[in-house]
Structures are given as structure tokens and as C-alpha cells.
Write an enzyme that holds these catalytic residues in place. Structure first.
Site, mmCIF file in Angstrom:
data_model
loop_
_atom_site.group_PDB
_atom_site.id
_atom_site.type_symbol
_atom_site.label_atom_id
_atom_site.label_comp_id
_atom_site.label_asym_id
_atom_site.label_seq_id
_atom_site.Cartn_x
_atom_site.Cartn_y
_atom_site.Cartn_z
ATOM 1 N N ASP A 283 10.467 4.735 -5.562
ATOM 2 C CA ASP A 283 9.824 3.422 -5.462
ATOM 3 C C ASP A 283 10.865 2.303 -5.588
ATOM 4 O O ASP A 283 10.588 1.236 -6.121
ATOM 5 C CB ASP A 283 8.718 3.274 -6.539
ATOM 6 C CG ASP A 283 7.838 2.047 -6.347
ATOM 7 O OD1 ASP A 283 7.898 1.427 -5.269
ATOM 8 O OD2 ASP A 283 7.103 1.704 -7.293
ATOM 9 N N THR B 141 6.413 -0.814 3.217
ATOM 10 C CA THR B 141 5.617 -2.033 3.311
ATOM 11 C C THR B 141 6.461 -3.281 3.067
ATOM 12 O O THR B 141 7.388 -3.277 2.269
ATOM 13 C CB THR B 141 4.456 -1.976 2.308
ATOM 14 O OG1 THR B 141 4.943 -1.440 1.084
ATOM 15 C CG2 THR B 141 3.338 -1.101 2.827
ATOM 16 N N GLY C 44 0.793 -1.236 0.000
ATOM 17 C CA GLY C 44 0.000 0.000 0.000
ATOM 18 C C GLY C 44 0.818 1.275 0.000
ATOM 19 O O GLY C 44 0.265 2.367 0.133
HETATM 20 O O1 LIG Z 1 4.861 -0.353 -2.059
HETATM 21 C C1 LIG Z 1 4.028 -1.262 -1.968
HETATM 22 O O2 LIG Z 1 3.320 -1.436 -0.964
HETATM 23 C C2 LIG Z 1 3.910 -2.166 -3.120
HETATM 24 C C3 LIG Z 1 3.097 -3.301 -3.109
HETATM 25 C C4 LIG Z 1 3.059 -4.135 -4.249
HETATM 26 C C5 LIG Z 1 2.179 -5.327 -4.127
HETATM 27 O O3 LIG Z 1 1.757 -5.609 -2.983
HETATM 28 O O4 LIG Z 1 1.851 -6.009 -5.073
HETATM 29 C C6 LIG Z 1 3.849 -3.773 -5.382
HETATM 30 C C7 LIG Z 1 4.643 -2.614 -5.277
HETATM 31 N N1 LIG Z 1 4.657 -1.857 -4.180
HETATM 32 C C8 LIG Z 1 5.505 -2.168 -6.333
HETATM 33 O O5 LIG Z 1 6.173 -1.135 -6.197
HETATM 34 C C9 LIG Z 1 5.586 -2.913 -7.518
HETATM 35 O O6 LIG Z 1 6.349 -2.566 -8.433
HETATM 36 C C10 LIG Z 1 4.766 -4.070 -7.641
HETATM 37 C C11 LIG Z 1 4.604 -4.959 -8.698
HETATM 38 C C12 LIG Z 1 3.684 -5.858 -8.271
HETATM 39 C C13 LIG Z 1 3.141 -6.998 -8.991
HETATM 40 O O7 LIG Z 1 2.538 -7.853 -8.331
HETATM 41 O O8 LIG Z 1 3.293 -7.036 -10.222
HETATM 42 N N2 LIG Z 1 3.296 -5.572 -7.011
HETATM 43 C C14 LIG Z 1 3.937 -4.482 -6.598
HETATM 44 CA CA LIG Z 2 5.927 0.186 -4.230
#
Ligand SMILES: O=C(O)c1cc(C(=O)O)c2c(n1)C(=O)C(=O)c1cc(C(=O)O)[nH]c1-2
Ligand SMILES: [Ca+2]
Length: 719
Positions: A337, A272, A208
Site C-alpha cells: 500500500d 487509483t 478503491g
Molecule cells: O488505494 C486507494 O484507492 C486509497 C484511497 C484512499 C482515499 O480515497 O481516501 C486512501 C488510501 N487508498 C490509502 O491507502 C490511505 O492510506 C488513505 C488515507 C485516507 C484518508 O483520507 O485518511 N484515504 C486513503
Molecule cells: Ca491505498
């Protein structure tokens, strides 16, 4: 370079969130035809399994090397690998699960956190568990409603649910044993990661940080679901004790790295723990990866400009109490990020004194450097760039990146590698103790970062403090998508962690390929965006076998043995951050995504069914309207509200409806009914009335239609 080329975002999710409307209906739970066995997995059984006949935890074993000692499938016979069975996962959303295989049963998850127990030999369904998630929760999921899999322990199956629940199921029947809410559900928390279980404790984090939450890892009693300890990754905003395991860490090292003001105080600061959580049995500690800052842009998050511990860090805590042991921050003061949630692998490498073996933790986080740390102390042993980058020139002797000044973007955009999708994302990395190589599913997806002049935190949607609407051409002709596609690269890198350099690299024709499995058969398996599932020689990188599984395969493959036969398995299904935001990266008229499990064995003769979803009619459903100013206004509003789900340039990979070709886009009343009145809220597309006026909604429609006409060719095959 034309104007748009220097500004435009390439393939990432960089605006405010639009609702994610699922096309499929989840199936009701099925009554089990046959009971699965008790699945008496305990800490000892996982510790002593060395990646052999079963696949007992997310990364195979506690060390999470994703290395199997099985040799039934090997370089000599892999060319005869064929389909043993397939099983449909009832979704066209992203599937990211690594199947767990215990006592002949496969436990695997689909989108919306649905769990399947299958006969691992035949693929026959034993039971299904649907946590019945309210689809409106989809709006909180930054990167699709994905799930990376379950944990199995002493007869129970544990699943983290996208709405923040942690559910324990009876491994025999799929019946719910207990369920606990792990987050404040009023906030934009989600769970996509696989739980891990050790010594009677289930460990789970959450996601999140793109929206605005405060990250943590929690341990629950595996029997009862009672909370045992919690480790926050960001200080209490009032810098007061939380009466949690993390308190001492903040008193001693964390608090001083944060100022007293900025969006973190209200929005939680991020950090997170959404993917990697590893049990280090030798040191009886949990080593976990921490995500990015919230908002991304540190100027808004914490104007004091500190390192902001424990963002983008690898952290070790005592496995029993959760008390802090050590940390290593990969990206101090994250601004991009650059999560450090990527796979953490434990191994013994000759990096001690005089080449003595040393237990290490390895990670290839988003920021593009491959790190080797001492597992007992967190000491930085080695770090080298594994991918192209222009945000830092290298690491200093303490492992701190030497940043390029322009990377701390302001009003001038910085075209940067890696972008927010990282040089490596969640797709699992593997390590073979036989070749002594780590296998990284790496990528290049550049991003122009620029400060958002309008930044103010919103209750729904992304809050990054970065803006990517500036410079985007209001109408992008087909060559824009083509150019963007040409900037995307994918690689499978065989990395020598002792030398800190690649041994071999395979170049893929696109970014966002799958996780990796290494085996003692001297093989490395990887799925690709185009649906090819490929086996390489682990020593040389030579391609030995490939079969198209008819849908992108991003998850980590697994392998197991039943009745003396080795099986190799992969889950398929597009979705995830890349498929939602970068529809332009997919080939024209791509087949629809279908979630399934595809399992292979030597001599298998099964077939993979074609998708029976009808092809999309790629023609605009109404004439263009609106003047240039209206379309430009629509372009900005689209990128701020809709893009992260419906795709940059309004191009969708087909996971969510492609608005360019939607009948709703062709009808002003219907459009208003969805965007303003929330008529499709039950599908996840909630009302955006709080964030866009009816006039802005109509401008967005004008933009989407203009975009549709700009790319549709007369034959209707536009991209
Ligand atoms: O910062 C976060 O809380 C968070 C959560 C998630 C997630 O839970 O899937 C992703 C990301 N960031 C993220 O930066 C990211 O590139 C990402 C790719 C994916 C995916 O499943 O393809 N989830 C996430
Ligand atoms: Ca992220």
C-alpha cells in the site's frame, strides 16, 4: 518481546471492511440568503495568482506549493492570532478539505461530499449543497467518507462525490448545473480527492484500491461535463486497447511489466489516482500521483513478479489530450500500500548544470523517500529517506529502492516501517521558496505484514492479500493498547530538497497530524491530532503560537486577505483511515470529533464552542460469554470483517460507534439484527450475511465484549 508485540499490527487498516455507520444526519440544502459572486476564475487567474489574497486551487496555486506571499500575519504578531469566526460542518466524520477562497467567498466540503459556501470574512452561510449520498456507499470507502475540497472555475464549483459522481454547481447559488457518473457504480469506487480545473477541463480520479478496482484519471469538459480523455494507470486485463489516452503508454512501456495471471485480471490491479493532480503550466502537462496495487500482495496480484506500471508512480500526461509523457515509479511491484498519491509540488531548484535553476516535481510518498524529479522529463534527480524505514536500504542511481528481502513478506510476518499508512499520507506538504524548505507532515506507524492464507477476493470489503489476524491476542489487556500507542510517532520535518536532508524537525506526541501551510510571514502552520493548531518559525522550527481547536485538525490550512486583513483557516474533524482503525491511539475519554471551519486573524477574540455531544458511557453493557475458542474465532472474524471501520482491538476513536460500549453489543438479538439482517443499512452498516454466519457474528460479539471487559476499569474509564 512478548508474542503479541512481534505480530500485532500497529494502527492500520488491515482486514476486511465493516460497514461505516454515520451518527449524524446530513442537513437538507439551505436556500441562499445572499448570492455569492460569479467567481470568474480561469486558468490565467490561477496561473498569475501567486498565493496572495485568494486561495484559488487545492494547493493554493497550480504549482501547489501551499505557500502564501501574504505577510500580514508574521513572526512578530502571530502570538496575537485569535479566532475570527467558526462555522459548524454538521458532521462527526472526517473532514479533510482545504477551503478555496474566491472573491470573498469560501467554498469548503464536509464528510459525505457536502459543499458549503461561506462569507470568508464572517463565516456566514451563503448556500449548502448536499449530493444526498446513499449511506450504504460508506462500505466502499476504505478510509472514511471524507472529501478534500472543491475546484472553482468560471462561475462553477466542482465536487467529486463519494459515490463516484462529479457535480458542477452554480457558484452563486449552489444549484446543480450538471452531474456525471465517473465510475462503474457496481464496483467499489469512491471519490475523496479534490478536482482540479485547467483550460476548460475538470480533472478527477478515484479511490478503491484496497477493495479492488482499476484506477484512472479523467478529464471532463468544465462547461458540459462531457468526458474528454481518460488515462488508465493499469493495463486492460486482456491487454487490449481501451481506446483511451493511455493505450500508447501501455503498448510501449506498461504491458510488459504485468503477467497474464493473478487477481489483477479480475480485480483491476489498483493504481487509483485518489489525491494529487497537478497542472504544470510551463510544460502544459498534468502530473499526477498513482496509488497502490490491488491486492497489495504482489504474489496474489501478479505472480509473474513484474514492476506493474503505473502503480505507485508519478505520471505526466499532455494536459490537452491525456497522452503519456513520462513516469517515475517510486515503488516497483508495490506490496505494501505504498501509494505515490501524496502531494506533488512544482518549484525551481538549483539542480541544473553548474547549479542552474531547474523546474522540478517533488514528492514525499508513503514509502519514506523524498524524490526530486525533473518536471519536463521525469528524470530522477535526487532521492533520500526522510523517515525511519526498514523495507529498503536506500535508492540506487536510478532511484530504484534497494529492498530488504524479508519485505516481500510470505508466511513469516515482517514488522515494517513505513506501514500501509505511510511515512506521509494525504496530509498536504508545503514548500517555501523563501526558506527553500519543504515541510513534511511525517509519521511512523509500523505494521507487521504477513500473507493471508485464506485470500480470495470478496465483493464487499478489503482485498489486500495480507492478513493481520494471526498473532493478535484474542483478549488484549490495556497494556497492549498502551504499547501500540508508544510505537506511534509524528514529526514535522523541514526538508532541504537540494541537499536531501532535514534542516529541522519537530517531534509530535502522536502520529497522524495535519497538513502544512507556509507563508512569507516566515511561518509554518500545522494542525495536530490532539486539536492543537500551531505556528512555527519557518526558518528554525521554533514554536511561536498554538491554540486548541477542540478536535483533531488534519486538513491543509489555508490563508487569504480581505479588506487588508490576513486570515488563516483550518477545517477540523477526526475521521480518515487512522481514526477509524487506530482508536487505541487516541487519549482516554477523548472529546468527540466535530467538523468545523475555524478561521483566525490577528486580534481575533472569538471562541470555539465545546462539543455538545454527550460523553460516551465507557462500560460494557453485558457480561462476558463464550469460551476461549469462541472468543478466538471472534477475534479473527472481527479483524477480517469489522476492524477497518470499528478499530483494531475493537477500540474506536468515537467517529463510528465504539462497539465495546454499545448497547447493541450487549443484546444478542439486536446484534444479529444489525450484522446479519442489515437493520442499520440506512446508516451505512450494511448486512454482512454474505461473509459471516450467524454463529460467527455471535463469536464476534463474544470477542468485543471480552475486549470491553479486559480494558474497562472499575470506574468505567477504560481505553
Ligand atoms: O488505494 C486507494 O484507492 C486509497 C484511497 C484512499 C482515499 O480515497 O481516501 C486512501 C488510501 N487508498 C490509502 O491507502 C490511505 O492510506 C488513505 C488515507 C485516507 C484518508 O483520507 O485518511 N484515504 C486513503
Ligand atoms: Ca491505498
Amino acid at each position: 518481546m512478548t508474542h503479541w508485540r512481534s505480530f500485532i499490527m500497529a494502527g492500520s487498516a488491515l482486514a476486511l471492511l465493516a460497514g461505516c455507520a454515520p451518527k449524524e444526519e446530513a442537513k437538507a440544502p439551505e436556500t441562499p440568503a445572499v448570492e455569492a459572486p460569479f467567481a470568474d476564475v480561469d486558468t490565467n487567474r490561477i496561473e498569475t495568482a501567486s498565493g496572495g489574497a485568494e486561495w484559488l486551487t487545492y494547493g493554493g496555486t497550480y504549482d501547489e506549493q501551499r505557500f502564501s506571499t501574504l505577510t500580514g500575519v508574521n513572526t512578530g504578531n502571530v502570538s496575537r492570532l485569535g479566532v475570527a469566526w467558526t462555522h459548524d460542518l454538521d458532521t462527526n466524520r472526517g473532514v479533510e478539505a482545504t477551503p478555496i477562497v474566491v472573491d470573498g467567498v469560501m467554498y469548503v466540503t464536509s464528510a459525505w461530499s457536502v459543499v458549503y459556501a461561506l462569507d470568508a470574512k464572517t463565516g456566514e452561510a451563503l448556500w449548502t449543497y448536499d449530493p444526498d449520498v446513499d449511506r450504504a456507499v460508506g462500505v466502499k470507502a476504505c478510509c472514511d467518507v471524507v472529501n478534500r475540497g472543491v475546484a472553482v472555475y468560471k462561475g462553477k464549483v466542482y465536487v467529486g462525490v463519494i459515490d463516484g459522481r462529479l457535480d458542477a454547481l452554480d457558484a452563486k447559488t449552489g444549484a446543480k448545473v450538471w452531474s456525471t457518473v465517473t465510475v462503474d457504480q457496481a464496483k467499489p469506487y469512491t471519490i475523496t480527492g479534490a478536482p482540479r480545473v485547467v483550460n476548460g477541463k475538470v480533472l478527477i480520479g478515484n479511490g478503491g484500491a484496497e477493495l479492488g478496482v482499476r484506477g484512472y484519471l479523467t478529464a471532463y469538459d468544465a462547461e458540459t461535463g462531457k468526458k474528454l480523455w481518460r488515462f488508465y494507470t493499469v493495463p486492460n486485463p486482456q491487454k487490449q486497447p481501451d481506446h483511451e489516452a493511455s493505450d500508447k503508454a501501455f503498448e510501449t512501456v506498461g504491458n510488459v511489466t504485468w503477467g497474464d495471471e493473478g487477481a489483477w485480471v479480475t480485480d483491476g490491479g489498483g493504481g487509483t489516482v485518489w489525491d494529487s493532480i497537478v497542472y504544470d503550466a510551463v510544460n502544459d502537462q498534468i502530473i499526477f500521483g498513482v496509488g497502490n496495487g490491488s491486492p497489495w500482495n504482489r504474489t496474489f496480484r501478479d505472480p509473474s513478479g513484474g514492476d506493474n506500471l503505473f502503480l505507485s508512480s508519478i505520471v505526466a500526461v499532455d494536459a490537452n489530450t491525456g497522452e503519456y509523457k513520462w513516469h517515475f515509479q517510486t515503488t516497483p511491484g508495490d506490496n505494501w500500500d505504498y501509494t505515490a498519491t501524496q502531494s506533488i509540488i512544482l518549484a525551481d531548484l538549483p539542480l541544473g548544470e553548474n547549479g542552474a535553476m531547474r523546474r522540478v516535481a517533488m514528492q514525499a510518498p508513503k514509502n519514506g523517500f523524498f524524490y526530486v524529479l525533473d518536471a519536463a522529463t521525469g528524470e530522477f534527480l535526487k532521492g533520500n529517506a526522510y523517515g525511519a524505514m526498514n523495507w529498503a536500504t536506500g535508492l540506487d542511481e536510478n532511484g530504484r529502492p534497494m529492498e530488504v528481502a524479508a519485505a516481500r513478506y510470505g508466511k513469516t510476518p515482517h514488522q515494517q516501517l513505513p506501514g500501509p499508512l505511510g511515512a506521509h499520507n494525504w496530509q498536504p506538504m508545503a514548500y517555501s521558496p523563501e526558506t527553500k524548505l519543504a515541510y513534511i507532515p511525517a509519521q511512523e506507524i509500523p505494521q507487521a505484514y504477513v500473507e493471508d492464507p485464506r485470500f480470495a477476493s470478496k465483493a464487499i470489503g478489503w482485498n489486500t492479500g495480507a492478513d493481520f489476524s494471526s498473532g493478535i491476542p484474542p483478549i488484549a489487556p490495556p497494556d497492549v493498547a498502551k504499547f501500540l500507542r508508544s510505537t506511534l510517532k509524528g514529526h514535522l520535518i523541514a526538508w532541504d530538497p537540494v541537499k536531501g536532508e532535514p534542516r529541522w524537525t519537530v517531534d509530535h506526541d502522536n502520529a497522524w497530524n495535519g497538513g502544512v501551510l507556509a507563508t512569507a510571514g516566515n511561518l509554518v502552520f500545522q494542525g495536530k491530532l490532539n486539536g492543537d493548531f500551531v505556528a512555527y518559525n519557518a526558518t528554525t522550527g521554533e514554536k511561536l503560537w498554538s491554540q486548541n481547536v477542540k478536535s483533531g485538525a488534519a486538513a491543509g490550512p489555508g490563508t487569504y486577505e480581505i479588506d487588508g486583513e490576513q486570515y488563516v483557516t483550518i477545517t477540523t474533524g477526526w475521521g480518515s483511515a487512522f481514526a477509524l482503525t487506530a482508536g487505541y491511539a487516541y487519549d482516554e475519554a477523548v472529546p468527540s470529533s466535530v467538523g468545523k471551519v475555524v478561521t483566525f486573524k490577528v486580534g481575533g477574540t472569538g471562541l470555539i464552542a465545546d462539543s455538545n455531544l454527550p460523553p460516551i458511557d465507557r462500560t460494557p453493557k453485558a457480561e462476558s460469554f463464550g469460551d476461549e475458542a469462541m472468543i478466538a474465532e471472534g477475534a479473527v472474524a472481527f479483524s477480517r470483517n469489522c476492524m477497518v471501520c470499528h478499530g483494531a482491538l475493537a477500540a474506536s476513536s468515537g467517529v463510528l460507534p465504539d462497539l465495546r460500549w454499545s448497547a447493541i453489543t450487549g443484546n444478542a438479538e439486536a446484534w444479529k439484527g444489525v450484522v446479519i439482517d442489515g437493520n442499520l443499512a440506512a446508516n451505512g452498516m450494511v448486512s454482512f450475511a454474505e461473509f459471516v454466519t450467524p454463529e460467527e457474528a455471535e463469536a464476534i460479539r463474544a470477542y468485543v465484549l471480552a475486549q470491553a471487559h479486559a480494558v474497562a476499569d472499575p470506574a468505567g474509564g477504560g481505553q
